[in-house]
Write a protein that holds these residues in place. Structure first.
Motif, short mmCIF file in Angstrom:
data_model
loop_
_atom_site.label_atom_id
_atom_site.label_comp_id
_atom_site.label_asym_id
_atom_site.label_seq_id
_atom_site.Cartn_x
_atom_site.Cartn_y
_atom_site.Cartn_z
N ARG A 194 5.74 1.97 -6.60
CA ARG A 194 5.39 0.73 -6.17
C ARG A 194 6.16 -0.27 -7.23
O ARG A 194 6.54 -1.55 -6.53
CB ARG A 194 3.84 0.29 -6.18
N TYR A 237 0.03 -1.44 9.72
CA TYR A 237 -0.75 -0.92 8.67
C TYR A 237 -2.06 -1.39 8.36
O TYR A 237 -2.92 -0.89 7.99
CB TYR A 237 -0.09 -1.10 7.18
N SER A 294 -6.84 -1.87 2.83
CA SER A 294 -5.47 -1.81 1.83
C SER A 294 -4.89 -3.01 1.73
O SER A 294 -4.11 -2.90 0.94
CB SER A 294 -4.70 -0.60 2.54
N GLN A 349 0.49 -4.90 2.98
CA GLN A 349 1.43 -3.97 2.71
C GLN A 349 2.87 -4.39 3.23
O GLN A 349 3.46 -3.24 3.81
CB GLN A 349 1.03 -2.37 3.00
N ARG A 364 5.57 -1.91 1.40
CA ARG A 364 5.58 -0.57 2.13
C ARG A 364 6.28 -0.76 3.32
O ARG A 364 6.96 -0.06 3.96
CB ARG A 364 4.09 -0.07 1.99
#
Length: 201
Positions: free
Chosen positions: A66, A145, A152, A155, A158
């Motif tokens: 990351r 996502y 989460s 993102q 990502r």
């Protein structure tokens, strides 16, 4: 759904573009078996160590990954996918011995390996099709996502990598003369995938 013209479908595409839903739809319509290639990836990673097969373990430390810039994560994702090509071909060879239609879906299906799988099927007298779903918009993947993994958070990084990977997969698929289907509009995706599978025959 048109009349099935295939024994095995390989459904590739980047993370977050809707492959699992599309694969489930195809499999349900045709009574096909579904193989999630992520399960195969987890198995081969469990059986190897970074020292034994470094190409399979680029993302062993998720926190470290990351911190990398998107272009480096993309390079490692492509390298991992290419390292997994023999595993995909092993799955294909196994499925070609079984008289039950199947759909294999996953992020790590490369167009190069899928083109070889189509040739393996032809040599065995079986019909293997490969289709790649494409979503090049990081904003759309971010939204996907958020809907899929609401706990989460946003993102965006990502999703940026996923969008870049989607562009790479689409370009490689076209280079190998494999059909690429844009995910949008989602309402017609199923019909467009059906047409791609039929046209590939």
């Amino acid at each position: 759904m048109t009349k099935r013209t295939w024994d095995l479908v390989l459904l590739g595409g980047a993370s977050g573009v809707g492959k699992s839903l599309a694969a489930a739809r195809i499999a349900a319509a045709e009574g096909a078996f579904t193989v999630e290639f992520d399960d195969v990836v987890a198995a081969v990673q469990e059986l190897t160590t970074p020292a034994q097969h470094p190409g399979l373990h680029h993302f062993g430390d998720g926190a470290a990954a990351r911190r990398l810039p998107p272009e480096r994560v993309l390079e490692l994702q492509i390298a991992t996918a290419e390292a997994l090509e023999p595993a995909l071909l092993g799955v294909v060879r196994n499925r070609l011995t079984v008289p039950v239609p199947a759909v294999v879906e996953g992020d790590y299906l490369t167009p190069a390996a899928c083109a070889r799988a189509v040739a393996l099927g032809r040599a065995a007298g079986r019909q293997v099709r490969a289709v790649f779903l494409h979503e090049g918009g990081a904003d759309r993947i971010t939204a996907n996502y958020a809907a899929r993994e609401p706990g989460s958070g946003v993102q965006a990084d990502r999703a940026e990598v996923s969008a870049r990977y989607s562009h790479w997969l689409a370009a490689e698929a076209r280079r190998h003369a494999l059909p690429v289907v844009d995910c949008r509009p989602w309402s017609t995706l199923g019909d467009r995938v059906d047409r791609a599978l039929a046209a590939d025959g």
